[in-house]
Design a protein around this motif. Structure first.
Motif, mmCIF file in Angstrom:
data_model
loop_
_atom_site.group_PDB
_atom_site.id
_atom_site.type_symbol
_atom_site.label_atom_id
_atom_site.label_comp_id
_atom_site.label_asym_id
_atom_site.label_seq_id
_atom_site.Cartn_x
_atom_site.Cartn_y
_atom_site.Cartn_z
ATOM 1 N N LEU A 93 45.306 39.844 57.348
ATOM 2 C CA LEU A 93 45.658 39.496 58.730
ATOM 3 C C LEU A 93 46.379 38.150 58.797
ATOM 4 N N SER A 94 46.956 37.880 59.966
ATOM 5 C CA SER A 94 47.697 36.612 60.083
ATOM 6 C C SER A 94 46.761 35.411 59.947
ATOM 7 N N GLU A 95 45.476 35.590 60.332
ATOM 8 C CA GLU A 95 44.507 34.491 60.174
ATOM 9 C C GLU A 95 44.282 34.185 58.687
ATOM 10 N N ASP A 96 44.432 35.204 57.846
ATOM 11 C CA ASP A 96 44.221 34.992 56.408
ATOM 12 C C ASP A 96 45.352 34.170 55.797
ATOM 13 N N VAL A 97 46.544 34.293 56.380
ATOM 14 C CA VAL A 97 47.687 33.545 55.844
ATOM 15 C C VAL A 97 47.649 32.113 56.374
ATOM 16 N N GLY A 98 47.233 31.973 57.619
ATOM 17 C CA GLY A 98 47.224 30.649 58.254
ATOM 18 C C GLY A 98 48.577 30.387 58.870
ATOM 19 N N GLY A 99 48.609 29.467 59.844
ATOM 20 C CA GLY A 99 49.892 29.111 60.467
ATOM 21 C C GLY A 99 50.213 29.945 61.689
ATOM 22 N N VAL A 122 49.255 32.827 48.545
ATOM 23 C CA VAL A 122 48.495 33.387 49.666
ATOM 24 C C VAL A 122 47.338 34.238 49.146
ATOM 25 N N VAL A 123 47.599 35.011 48.101
ATOM 26 C CA VAL A 123 46.553 35.885 47.542
ATOM 27 C C VAL A 123 45.387 35.043 47.004
ATOM 28 N N ARG A 124 45.737 33.954 46.360
ATOM 29 C CA ARG A 124 44.698 33.058 45.820
ATOM 30 C C ARG A 124 43.783 32.563 46.952
ATOM 31 N N ARG A 129 38.657 33.020 49.974
ATOM 32 C CA ARG A 129 38.005 33.104 51.279
ATOM 33 C C ARG A 129 37.131 34.352 51.392
ATOM 34 N N HIS A 130 37.626 35.469 50.884
ATOM 35 C CA HIS A 130 36.917 36.736 51.070
ATOM 36 C C HIS A 130 36.073 37.143 49.862
ATOM 37 N N LYS A 131 36.108 36.345 48.816
ATOM 38 C CA LYS A 131 35.346 36.615 47.578
ATOM 39 C C LYS A 131 35.627 38.032 47.058
ATOM 40 N N VAL A 132 36.888 38.349 46.942
ATOM 41 C CA VAL A 132 37.297 39.648 46.386
ATOM 42 C C VAL A 132 38.413 39.422 45.369
ATOM 43 N N ARG A 133 38.697 40.470 44.604
ATOM 44 C CA ARG A 133 39.835 40.422 43.690
ATOM 45 C C ARG A 133 40.844 41.455 44.157
ATOM 46 N N LEU A 134 42.053 41.024 44.330
ATOM 47 C CA LEU A 134 43.103 41.973 44.724
ATOM 48 C C LEU A 134 43.925 42.356 43.500
ATOM 49 N N VAL A 135 44.237 43.631 43.416
ATOM 50 C CA VAL A 135 45.063 44.073 42.279
ATOM 51 C C VAL A 135 46.458 44.493 42.743
ATOM 52 N N ALA A 136 46.562 44.787 44.024
ATOM 53 C CA ALA A 136 47.881 45.191 44.528
ATOM 54 C C ALA A 136 47.984 44.935 46.030
ATOM 55 N N HIS A 169 46.605 35.357 38.510
ATOM 56 C CA HIS A 169 46.201 34.782 39.799
ATOM 57 C C HIS A 169 44.701 34.784 40.053
ATOM 58 N N ASN A 170 43.904 35.422 39.212
ATOM 59 C CA ASN A 170 42.488 35.540 39.526
ATOM 60 C C ASN A 170 41.598 34.437 38.948
ATOM 61 N N GLU A 171 42.202 33.415 38.419
ATOM 62 C CA GLU A 171 41.395 32.345 37.819
ATOM 63 C C GLU A 171 40.457 31.744 38.856
ATOM 64 N N GLY A 172 39.200 31.586 38.464
ATOM 65 C CA GLY A 172 38.248 30.906 39.343
ATOM 66 C C GLY A 172 37.617 31.795 40.387
ATOM 67 N N VAL A 173 38.053 33.047 40.483
ATOM 68 C CA VAL A 173 37.454 33.954 41.466
ATOM 69 C C VAL A 173 36.304 34.699 40.812
ATOM 70 N N PRO A 174 35.122 34.740 41.464
ATOM 71 C CA PRO A 174 33.961 35.370 40.805
ATOM 72 C C PRO A 174 34.151 36.875 40.570
#
Lengths: 174, 412
Positions: A93-99, A122-124, A129-136, A169-174
């Motif tokens: 969502l736009s809130e996730d991007v900020g601005g 943005v994905v990082r 924020r959401h504690k997830v890993r995105l692959v695509a 891009h997933n460094e540091g994400v649990p």
């Protein structure tokens, strides 16, 4: 009265007047000519050649709402879907991007044009924020068809699929 | 070369240009489109997949005529008048002796509006800057004007939220000083610089709109002019012991140019908006559907009931499309025929308020800048109206000078 004080005052007034005539008017004239000429060039001749002139802000073109549209046309609405490593799909969502709204549009277009830098940044943030890993990511157009009386949702179009380089891009994400 | 010879040369060049652009250029464009021309010309046509050759030919016709008209408009005064006459006319237009009170009123309205927007409007508040400061570095593409401010800190400098907060409050304090005319000149400079910096930063993330641009230019013009000489704390403090101040009659040769320049710029930007609509949309722009499309698109995003209702009225949309394009395209007539101010400005205010209510776009800054036309309102019927209705009495109606009517000067 010709006291030294009166003579000095008269002399300094004359000097001030001379200074204004010889210095201030040419300087202000330059300012006027510069601002007027640049805005004229941007607004009149360049409006024919260049559809958008932005980087010269605050002297810019005014192309807002300039394209023509017709009855029954679709109103595009960009959406970005994030696909997690367990195949779950969630809207970014736009809130996730900020601005705000416009920055979300910039992000959606960045995904569409594979602008790696913006997408990764943005994905990082999103993942942290959401504690997830995105692959695509998937960019969709979810248009509305509007026929002057009512609005209907039109067929969703997939505009672009973007596979994320997870190792990068997933460094540091649990 | 005499002036007569120069006029004939210009006429011949104009005819040659028309012949070249209508007889020879289309052939060159056609061969460049087919890739049969010189490499440099072939490369100029980049969108062969999206556009037919007609698109480029149409663009050329518009561009060539525009170039001819602009060249003639620029060169004609040089050929018709002597440099001395031009210099005199320039000085008489921009540096006429004018009352300072109009400029001071303009300062109060422009600065007051910008200050209110800055302190109360969400789009200009600190929360917005917090959001922008959190955007990723890859989205940050500083505008050249922001580069100028950040020059001492290196080409890739990006202000933190703490710095933005500091500048925000400093700008707000300077704005209050500028509004009340306390240390007017430095206050106005700081307010103009701060507003430019903050807005340039906000527009350095790819998203850029134009509603603040003219206001930012105006703030700089006010800082450069004697806008704090009357209706200010500075003038009050300087003259409080003088029994007969007569501030309404104070005049300066530098009191008219900022107002005139803002009037000219408003004429230019509205003309720009009309030209772009006609060039991008053509006659179809006034089909009514275009208007409905934009109103619906923005009203649905911003949740405006009025906008959603307006988007369903095709007949009203057709009328409003025509009104918009005609009003924008001919706004500069106000500069030539000052009495038109009574038609164009109320119409402009109506259109801008309507747009805001419909959720399309809010142009509060533009409406505030209409204050540059106060002298026209006053000189061309305003004073007569005020006296007749008995709204004002005393020195304002008698001391404030009116324009030299026979000369029909556009302002003051």
């Amino acid at each position: 009265m010709n006291t030294p004080r009166a003579i000095y005052r008269r002399y300094s007034r004359r000097r001030a007047h001379r200074l204004i005539s010889s210095f201030a008017i040419p300087c202000v004239s330059l300012v006027i000519a510069f601002i007027w000429a640049v805005q004229f060039v941007v607004s009149v001749p360049l409006s024919v050649i260049a559809p958008e002139i932005k980087r010269s802000w605050p002297i810019v073109g005014y192309p807002m709402y300039s394209g023509a549209h017709f009855a029954g046309e679709e109103i595009p609405r960009l959406a970005v879907v994030g696909i997690t490593d367990n195949s779950e799909e969630m809207d970014v969502l736009s809130e996730d991007v900020g601005g705000g709204y416009w920055h979300f549009q910039i992000f959606a277009n960045a995904v569409r044009h594979s602008n790696k830098e913006i997408v990764q940044d943005v994905v990082r943030t999103y993942e942290a924020r959401h504690k997830v890993r995105l692959v695509a990511l998937r960019v969709e157009n979810r248009p509305l068809r509007w026929n002057n009386v009512e609005v209907q949702a039109a067929t969703i179009q997939v505009l672009w699929n973007y596979r994320l380089d997870t190792a990068e891009h997933n460094e540091g994400v649990p | 070369m005499t002036r007569r010879q120069a006029q004939i040369a210009l006429l011949l060049c104009g005819v040659a240009w028309i012949l070249l652009s209508t007889l020879i250029a289309p052939g060159i464009i056609q061969s460049a489109y087919d890739g049969r021309s010189y490499e440099i010309l072939n490369r100029l046509i980049s969108g062969r997949a999206e556009h037919s050759v007609d698109f480029y030919l149409r663009k050329w016709v518009i561009a060539s005529w525009m170039a001819l008209i602009v060249t003639i408009v620029v060169l004609l005064p040089v050929l018709l008048f002597t440099p001395k006459q031009l210099f005199k006319a320039w000085r008489r237009y921009w540096f006429r002796l004018a009352p300072l009170v109009y400029l001071a009123l303009f300062r109060i309205i422009a600065v007051g509006t910008q200050l209110i927007l800055m302190l109360l409007e969400r789009d200009y508040g600190l929360r917005r800057f917090a959001g922008l400061a959190a955007l990723p570095g890859s989205m940050y593409k500083p505008l050249p004007i922001l580069h100028l401010f950040l020059l001492p800190f290196g080409p890739s400098a990006r202000p933190s939220f703490a710095v933005l907060t500091l500048i925000y409050w400093l700008t707000a304090v300077a704005g209050i000083g500028a509004l009340f005319g306390l240390k007017s000149r430095p206050s106005l400079f700081i307010f103009a610089a701060g507003s430019t910096f903050l807005q340039a930063f906000a527009y350095s993330f790819g998203d850029l709109h134009h509603r603040e641009a003219l206001m930012v230019i105006t703030l700089w013009l006010l800082a450069l002019s004697p806008s704090g000489r009357v209706l200010s704390l500075d003038s009050y403090l300087a003259t409080r012991k003088t029994p007969n101040r007569k501030w309404l009659q104070k005049k300066s040769i530098f009191a008219a140019w900022p107002l005139l320049l803002v009037q000219n710029l408003l004429g230019l930007v509205y003309l720009d908006a009309a030209l772009r609509k006609l060039l991008a949309g053509g006659a179809a722009w006034v089909n009514g559907y275009t208007f409905q499309y934009y109103v619906y698109k923005d009203a649905s995003r911003r949740g405006s009931e009025f906008g959603l209702c307006l988007a369903q009225q095709h007949a009203a949309a057709c009328v409003l499309s025509w009104v918009t394009i005609l009003w924008e395209g001919t706004f500069f007539f106000v500069l030539i025929f000052p009495r038109l101010v009574w038609i164009y400005l109320p119409l402009g205010i109506g259109l801008h308020i309507g747009m805001a209510l419909a959720g399309v776009a809010t142009f509060s800054q533009f409406m505030a800048l209409y204050a540059a036309f106060i002298p026209l309102f006053w000189n061309y019927g305003g004073r007569w109206l005020v006296v007749k209705c008995g709204l004002l009495r005393g020195p304002v109606t008698t001391e404030l000078p009116v324009a030299d009517r026979p000369v029909q000067q556009p302002v003051i």
